[in-house]
Design an enzyme around this catalytic site. Structure first.
Site, PDB file in Angstrom:
ATOM      1  CG  ASP A 356      -1.996   1.037   1.154  1.00 18.42           C
ATOM      2  OD1 ASP A 356      -1.756   2.099   0.540  1.00 18.42           O
ATOM      3  OD2 ASP A 356      -3.089   0.803   1.694  1.00 18.42           O
ATOM      4  CB  CYS A 425      -6.383   9.808 -16.752  1.00 17.17           C
ATOM      5  SG  CYS A 425      -7.160   8.559 -15.719  1.00 17.17           S
TER       6      CYS A 425
END
Length: 486
Positions: A356, A425
């Site tokens: 993580d 994005c």
């Protein structure tokens, strides 16, 4: 959770097999009585008939929020498929999803009970048929109607087949006089541009009418395939020459020096250049992010959200494969995809880590850190048309806390004087400029650096951020900011 770093080259033999399991259960099975539901678990095994396969993908997207790209990738990878059928399947799925807003508007006026009242299989049979009638000149209208009626018989009952026949024949007759809303209001633009109202309202307020219209239409164009040459194995020019020799339409990118655009649709699984590790599929906006990182030979880099591996391998290639690129992801399946990318491209400087990114205890500092954060994906709705119908405005409340946490973690791993790059994005303020402001407020030990002089001027905005817009630059939308740790 296994957090040990591992080199892709050392992956165990007989690891996770690629491709989708074949499902032989449908072949030879007794005919399904009309009107009975389909076993949805079997949707993964798409049939050879491209229209039936397209219907199954559309139904899965509509009812289970499935990802059309994953289903299409599985279909394209299936052995023995006719390339013409694969091309038609791709066109039917992508086109119907792009124009679903306008198609639903046209159908809703011709279904007497309203399109929303139909059961999902028949609703999607109508969408698929209407797309062929309204948008595909090469498919004769009678063929589109007849094939849709066959699907309605197969997935519905005689009554629904009659409805499909009636509605689509009426659409054929009225196609020439169909008047799509042309107004400047949100409702009209939503139908005309085939996007949800909340997105149209948002972009109309931010960009103005003309730019909002251009953005909607840019998202409705068929997306080109971007290929980033592996500079460890060749040049962009040599890749273009090889693609041209094989009959592909290949041209160099305008913004990223390693990018090649393929104009003719071809399933990626059939590209020998990809299989041979000569290139990797990547949009031009993604390749620009590595340009903003500006990696140098013999540096130590960290890619905190690395899967499926496009940017970390790009960085390794830019460094001549001399240095260290630590590539992390949290999910086992995505780590496997990342390892496969690294192996295929033959880079040796990438170290894959499962963990993580928010709390992984790297003991060493990094010269440059990339946080390519999970995001709404609202910059890539042209490439992933199904996402525009799946996501709502709540996504812009859900993503920023995670993005900010990852960016702060990335900052902790950068050495003093090191570079930190944040990219998404998306071009929505909540995930871009507002998040950058919050990070700088919370982390006074970082300075914002302009992308000017590092990236082409046309993708650098007035604040020094990388900002790529589909209707301006002709590729996926994206944003990136660069910081320096003091």
């Amino acid at each position: 959770m296994n957090g040990r770093p591992r080199r892709p080259g050392g992956r165990r033999p007989g690891g996770r097999p690629g491709g989708r399991p074949r499902n032989p259960g449908r072949r030879g099975a007794p005919p399904r009585p009309a009107g009975l539901p389909i076993d949805e678990d079997n949707e993964a095994a798409l049939p050879q008939n491209p229209r039936e396969a397209a219907l199954k993908v559309l139904h899965a997207v509509d009812t289970r929020s499935a990802f059309s790209d994953r289903l299409l990738d599985g279909a394209h990878a299936a052995a023995g498929s006719d390339p013409r059928d694969q091309a038609l399947l791709h066109e039917l799925v992508k086109g119907t999803l792009r124009w679903r807003g306008r198609i639903d508007w046209a159908l809703d006026q011709r279904v007497h009970v309203g399109l929303s009242q139909l059961q999902p299989w028949i609703k999607n049979v109508l969408r698929l048929g209407a797309y062929q009638v309204l948008f595909l000149d090469r498919v004769p209208p009678h063929a589109a109607v007849d094939e849709s009626v066959k699907l309605a018989n197969q997935f519905g009952h005689p009554g629904s087949a009659g409805l499909v026949n009636s509605v689509l024949r009426r659409l054929v007759e009225e196609k020439a006089t169909l008047e799509v809303p042309q107004g400047d209001d949100v409702e009209s633009l939503s139908v005309w541009g085939s996007h949800p109202r909340w997105l149209v309202e948002r972009w109309l307020a931010r960009f103005g009418l003309e730019a909002a219209r251009a953005l909607l239409m840019a998202n409705n164009q068929a997306s080109r395939i971007g290929l980033r040459v592996n500079v460890l194995r060749g040049t962009r020019e040599s890749l273009i020459q090889r693609l041209l020799a094989e009959g592909h339409e290949a041209v160099p990118g305008k913004l990223a020096p390693e990018l090649v655009w393929l104009s003719n649709g071809v399933p990626l699984s059939r590209l020998a250049e990809l299989r041979d590790g000569l290139c990797t599929a990547q949009d031009e906006s993604e390749a620009l992010v590595t340009g903003l990182m500006a990696p140098q030979t013999h540096e130590r880099l960290l890619d905190l959200c690395a899967a499926p591996g496009g940017k970390c391998t790009h960085m390794a290639e830019r460094m001549g494969d001399e240095g260290e690129v630590w590539a992390m992801d949290r999910v086992e399946g995505r780590v496997a995809a990342l390892e496969a990318t690294v192996r295929r491209l033959g880079v040796h400087s990438v170290h894959v880590v499962r963990g993580d990114g928010r709390n992984y205890p790297f003991p060493m500092p990094f010269d440059r850190v990339l946080v390519d954060a999970p995001c709404s994906g609202l910059g890539v709705l042209g490439r992933r048309a199904d996402a525009r119908w799946r996501k709502g405005p709540e996504i812009l409340d859900e993503m920023p806390p995670l993005q900010l946490e990852l960016l702060a973690a990335g900052g902790r791993h950068a050495r003093p004087g090191g570079v930190l790059v944040y990219s998404v994005c998306s071009f929505e303020p909540e995930e871009t400029t507002e998040l950058v402001e919050q990070f700088l407020d919370d982390n006074p030990g970082f300075l914002l650096e302009s992308a000017e002089g590092v990236l082409p001027a046309e993708v650098v905005d007035e604040h020094g951020f990388m900002r790529v817009l589909p209707h301006v630059h002709g590729c996926d939308g994206a944003f990136a900011a660069r910081f320096r740790k003091t």
